[in-house]
Write a protein that holds these residues in place. Sequence first.
Motif, PDB file in Angstrom:
ATOM      1  N   ASP A  75       0.782  -1.229   0.000  1.00  0.00           N
ATOM      2  CA  ASP A  75       0.000   0.000   0.000  1.00  0.00           C
ATOM      3  C   ASP A  75       0.816   1.282   0.000  1.00  0.00           C
ATOM      4  O   ASP A  75       0.378   2.293  -0.494  1.00  0.00           O
ATOM      5  CB  ASP A  75      -0.964   0.017   1.181  1.00  0.00           C
ATOM      6  CG  ASP A  75      -2.033  -1.056   1.018  1.00  0.00           C
ATOM      7  OD1 ASP A  75      -2.457  -1.286  -0.127  1.00  0.00           O
ATOM      8  OD2 ASP A  75      -2.413  -1.655   2.030  1.00  0.00           O
ATOM      9  N   ASN A  76       1.995   1.278   0.548  1.00  0.00           N
ATOM     10  CA  ASN A  76       2.787   2.502   0.568  1.00  0.00           C
ATOM     11  C   ASN A  76       4.260   2.154   0.607  1.00  0.00           C
ATOM     12  O   ASN A  76       4.630   0.992   0.736  1.00  0.00           O
ATOM     13  CB  ASN A  76       2.391   3.410   1.745  1.00  0.00           C
ATOM     14  CG  ASN A  76       2.579   2.731   3.072  1.00  0.00           C
ATOM     15  OD1 ASN A  76       3.637   2.164   3.342  1.00  0.00           O
ATOM     16  ND2 ASN A  76       1.564   2.762   3.933  1.00  0.00           N
ATOM     17  N   ASP A 131      -1.038   1.266  -4.403  1.00  0.00           N
ATOM     18  CA  ASP A 131      -0.698   2.678  -4.560  1.00  0.00           C
ATOM     19  C   ASP A 131       0.697   2.879  -5.156  1.00  0.00           C
ATOM     20  O   ASP A 131       0.945   3.874  -5.839  1.00  0.00           O
ATOM     21  CB  ASP A 131      -0.777   3.408  -3.215  1.00  0.00           C
ATOM     22  CG  ASP A 131      -2.207   3.545  -2.723  1.00  0.00           C
ATOM     23  OD1 ASP A 131      -3.131   3.429  -3.555  1.00  0.00           O
ATOM     24  OD2 ASP A 131      -2.397   3.753  -1.510  1.00  0.00           O
ATOM     25  N   ASN A 135       1.414   5.407  -8.166  1.00  0.00           N
ATOM     26  CA  ASN A 135       2.403   6.479  -7.969  1.00  0.00           C
ATOM     27  C   ASN A 135       3.532   6.376  -8.991  1.00  0.00           C
ATOM     28  O   ASN A 135       3.987   7.394  -9.528  1.00  0.00           O
ATOM     29  CB  ASN A 135       2.976   6.441  -6.556  1.00  0.00           C
ATOM     30  CG  ASN A 135       1.955   6.825  -5.511  1.00  0.00           C
ATOM     31  OD1 ASN A 135       0.959   7.482  -5.808  1.00  0.00           O
ATOM     32  ND2 ASN A 135       2.174   6.394  -4.286  1.00  0.00           N
TER      33      ASN A 135
END
Length: 163
Positions: A75-76, A131, A135
Amino acid sequence: MTKKTRGRITLEALSTIGVVIGLVFVGLELRHSNNLSQAEALISLNGLTITMEMSKYEMPTSDDLWIRFRDGKLDNDDDISPKDEEILTTYYVMQINLTEAAWKFRDTGILGEAETQGYLKSACNSFTRNDLGINFWQTSRGNFTSGFIAELETICVDLKPID
């Protein structure tokens, strides 16, 4: 009508028939050549896909990176190590290059719409799993052909930049 005139008309008719037959053979050769180009393009793209997918398992990643990637559990940036992030970035670049090549084959008429859609949808699936992919696309999209970017973002609306 003189013998000379009849001979000339016969010769012109035979010449015209010869030109028509020649054009038919050229058309058949072009069709054959196009079919070979399509087959070669698909062989090339499929070979690159296999190489790209197999190379994932040769990269020195954490044990669970590709499982987490597949399951959409990245997720990040804090979820993965810098080394795994670099490897994932390399994978994304390979995915974009493969997809853009398929798009270009379609754009130049070598491949049809049906053959290209699978590559575009696969790229959409890869980039929207988490993500990090979105990104990455947002920061690197300017490095690719504008027509390719527009088409991928039309098919994959989650990749469109937020205005």
